[in-house]
Design a protein around this motif. Structure first.
Motif, mmCIF file in Angstrom:
data_model
loop_
_atom_site.group_PDB
_atom_site.id
_atom_site.type_symbol
_atom_site.label_atom_id
_atom_site.label_comp_id
_atom_site.label_asym_id
_atom_site.label_seq_id
_atom_site.Cartn_x
_atom_site.Cartn_y
_atom_site.Cartn_z
ATOM 1 N N MET A 57 62.713 -3.150 30.064
ATOM 2 C CA MET A 57 63.830 -3.883 30.646
ATOM 3 C C MET A 57 65.065 -3.805 29.744
ATOM 4 O O MET A 57 64.952 -3.650 28.535
ATOM 5 C CB MET A 57 63.437 -5.354 30.841
ATOM 6 N N LYS A 58 66.224 -3.935 30.362
ATOM 7 C CA LYS A 58 67.450 -4.047 29.572
ATOM 8 C C LYS A 58 67.431 -5.384 28.846
ATOM 9 O O LYS A 58 67.070 -6.414 29.429
ATOM 10 C CB LYS A 58 68.685 -3.959 30.474
ATOM 11 N N GLN A 59 67.821 -5.370 27.560
ATOM 12 C CA GLN A 59 67.812 -6.583 26.762
ATOM 13 C C GLN A 59 69.189 -6.835 26.163
ATOM 14 O O GLN A 59 69.933 -5.893 25.854
ATOM 15 C CB GLN A 59 66.749 -6.500 25.654
ATOM 16 N N ALA A 60 69.513 -8.115 26.001
ATOM 17 C CA ALA A 60 70.786 -8.526 25.416
ATOM 18 C C ALA A 60 70.568 -8.906 23.952
ATOM 19 O O ALA A 60 69.562 -9.529 23.605
ATOM 20 C CB ALA A 60 71.365 -9.706 26.191
ATOM 21 N N LEU A 128 67.463 -19.471 31.136
ATOM 22 C CA LEU A 128 67.658 -18.650 32.336
ATOM 23 C C LEU A 128 66.721 -17.442 32.379
ATOM 24 O O LEU A 128 66.851 -16.579 33.241
ATOM 25 C CB LEU A 128 69.110 -18.175 32.401
ATOM 26 N N ASN A 129 65.784 -17.389 31.416
ATOM 27 C CA ASN A 129 64.727 -16.362 31.389
ATOM 28 C C ASN A 129 65.261 -14.943 31.206
ATOM 29 O O ASN A 129 64.697 -13.980 31.729
ATOM 30 C CB ASN A 129 63.867 -16.426 32.664
ATOM 31 N N TYR A 130 66.345 -14.803 30.450
ATOM 32 C CA TYR A 130 66.861 -13.470 30.145
ATOM 33 C C TYR A 130 66.105 -12.870 28.956
ATOM 34 O O TYR A 130 65.786 -13.577 27.998
ATOM 35 C CB TYR A 130 68.347 -13.528 29.799
ATOM 36 N N PRO A 131 65.820 -11.584 28.995
ATOM 37 C CA PRO A 131 65.257 -10.907 27.822
ATOM 38 C C PRO A 131 66.347 -10.708 26.780
ATOM 39 O O PRO A 131 67.250 -9.892 26.970
ATOM 40 C CB PRO A 131 64.752 -9.575 28.383
ATOM 41 N N THR A 216 59.718 -19.456 28.940
ATOM 42 C CA THR A 216 60.359 -18.422 28.141
ATOM 43 C C THR A 216 60.828 -18.961 26.795
ATOM 44 O O THR A 216 61.491 -19.995 26.721
ATOM 45 C CB THR A 216 61.567 -17.827 28.891
ATOM 46 N N THR A 217 60.486 -18.240 25.752
ATOM 47 C CA THR A 217 61.015 -18.470 24.409
ATOM 48 C C THR A 217 61.566 -17.136 23.908
ATOM 49 O O THR A 217 60.939 -16.094 24.093
ATOM 50 C CB THR A 217 59.913 -18.972 23.455
ATOM 51 N N ILE A 218 62.757 -17.166 23.306
ATOM 52 C CA ILE A 218 63.311 -15.955 22.710
ATOM 53 C C ILE A 218 63.368 -16.132 21.202
ATOM 54 O O ILE A 218 63.073 -17.214 20.684
ATOM 55 C CB ILE A 218 64.698 -15.605 23.285
ATOM 56 N N SER A 219 63.751 -15.092 20.482
ATOM 57 C CA SER A 219 63.778 -15.139 19.015
ATOM 58 C C SER A 219 65.191 -15.033 18.477
ATOM 59 O O SER A 219 65.997 -14.236 18.964
ATOM 60 C CB SER A 219 62.941 -14.001 18.422
ATOM 61 N N LEU A 220 65.456 -15.831 17.458
ATOM 62 C CA LEU A 220 66.625 -15.643 16.608
ATOM 63 C C LEU A 220 66.124 -14.926 15.358
ATOM 64 O O LEU A 220 65.340 -15.480 14.592
ATOM 65 C CB LEU A 220 67.248 -16.991 16.233
#
Length: 387
Positions: A57-60, A128-131, A216-220
């Motif tokens: 997937m495209k990721q930001a 918002l569940n963005y990758p 969803t959890t993302i990383s810093l």
């Protein structure tokens, strides 16, 4: 999240964990261990990067010199809808949630509106569940901590990492080389090579950022700077020249000591520019490594902007532009037009002010001294090279 309530209660009342926590010498240590055993494990289980990679997937990727997160415990359990369950479990262990939460130090990674906005963006991306990923530096002493004495205000170093941060996960398997100084020469193949100079490495520390009422959890991902063990001058140390032996390590570590170090001196300007380049170079190397891993044995660089979006928060990360060009041309073998087309379609910029005094400016001499290859690329961009 109601389905997680039994897990929280059972984990916190586990007999081994209970005895460990009750034996700790301070409430702050209690908090540290509590989060390590309970909340962080829940959040890490909600990272979906393996799925993003499989789906390609495209990721930001959001780059910022600062992130003003605030205290993480109440935010995390609130987002997970576990505040009540957590308070009850703590009560069963003889502690009060408010008292425990008040012991958590703020992560000393930000200062004001710029950092708060960056943290809000990460919260929103997760909700918002963005990758997506956030990228920053792991400041050991932050900006400063204010202390009020009878003589007035006093500024002292932050101590938020004094006993470690339980939220972060050190990633010794994720590190990248960073170069300063040196010179640029032309090889027998006609290519430009950046050689010599000072070499350090950036090591990743990952901090989970939970979304609100979502799985969803993302990383810093924060970068800490050091040098390889081989750069320790053992002979100098054994000869009694201890300061000289540790000079390379000290020069690397101080890059991540302070947020916005004073830049009135030449050394201060060099340190700030080193910080900004470290953030850009380590992050882009990581982003490109992820892209190559997702692509497998069929890397198509023209697809890079379709899989990667890099957002620069204000002027501090703008070295991303010449650094991405350098990597694509010097290391990946693309020609100028190919690299410039990819860079234009990949990198975006958030402007926070039009006041000239708030915009980053570096002297030509300093840039030429610290980042000679980037000066060549910036000048070529200015000439419209390849057009």
């Amino acid at each position: 999240m109601p389905h997680l309530l039994p897990q929280v209660s059972n984990t916190m009342q586990n007999s081994h964990l209970y005895s460990l926590l009750k034996g700790l010498s301070s409430l702050r240590h209690f908090l540290q261990q509590l989060k390590v055993f309970v909340i962080r494990s829940l959040l890490i289980g909600m990272l979906h990067y393996d799925i993003y990679e499989k789906l390609n997937m495209k990721q930001a990727y959001y780059l910022s010199m600062e992130f003003l997160q605030g205290r993480a415990l109440l935010n995390a359990i609130g987002n997970l809808e576990l505040t009540g369950a957590f308070a009850e479990a703590l009560k069963n262990l003889g502690h009060n949630l408010e008292n425990v939460a008040s012991q958590e130090p703020d992560a000393a990674l930000g200062n004001g509106g710029l950092g708060r906005l960056a943290s809000c963006f990460l919260d929103s991306l997760a909700t918002l569940n963005y990758p997506a990923w956030g990228y920053g530096l792991r400041y050991k002493y932050g900006l400063f901590k204010q202390r009020i004495t009878k003589d007035g205000q006093e500024e002292v170093a932050e101590d938020w990492l004094e006993i470690g941060s339980p939220w972060e996960v050190v990633r010794n398997d994720v590190s990248y080389p960073i170069k300063f100084y040196g010179k640029v020469s032309t090889g027998s193949d006609g290519k430009r090579y950046w050689i010599g100079g000072e070499d350090i490495k950036a090591v990743a520390y990952d901090v989970p950022i939970p979304g609100y009422k979502t799985r969803t959890t993302i990383s810093l991902r924060l970068w800490s700077t050091q040098v390889p063990s081989a750069d320790f001058d053992l002979s100098a140390f054994n000869a009694g020249e201890h300061t000289k032996a540790c000079e390379a390590q000290a020069n690397a570590e101080k890059i991540c000591y302070i947020l916005y170090p004073g830049d009135e001196s030449e050394e201060g300007k060099i340190l700030r520019l080193k910080q900004q380049y470290t953030l850009c170079s380590a992050s882009l190397q990581d982003i490109i490594s992820q892209f190559e891993r997702r692509s497998g044995d069929r890397i198509k660089w023209e697809e890079f902007p379709e899989k990667v979006a890099v957002q620069m928060n204000d002027t501090h990360p703008t070295l991303c532009i010449p650094e991405l060009m350098r990597i694509l041309i010097d290391l990946k073998g693309l020609n100028w037009n190919e690299a410039w087309n990819i860079t234009q379609r990949t990198v975006a910029y958030t402007n926070h002010t039009v006041l000239p005094e708030a915009l980053e400016k570096w002297s030509y001499e300093l840039m030429q001294k610290l980042l000679p290859r980037h000066v060549e690329i910036i000048e070529a961009i200015g000439r419209g090279a390849g057009t």
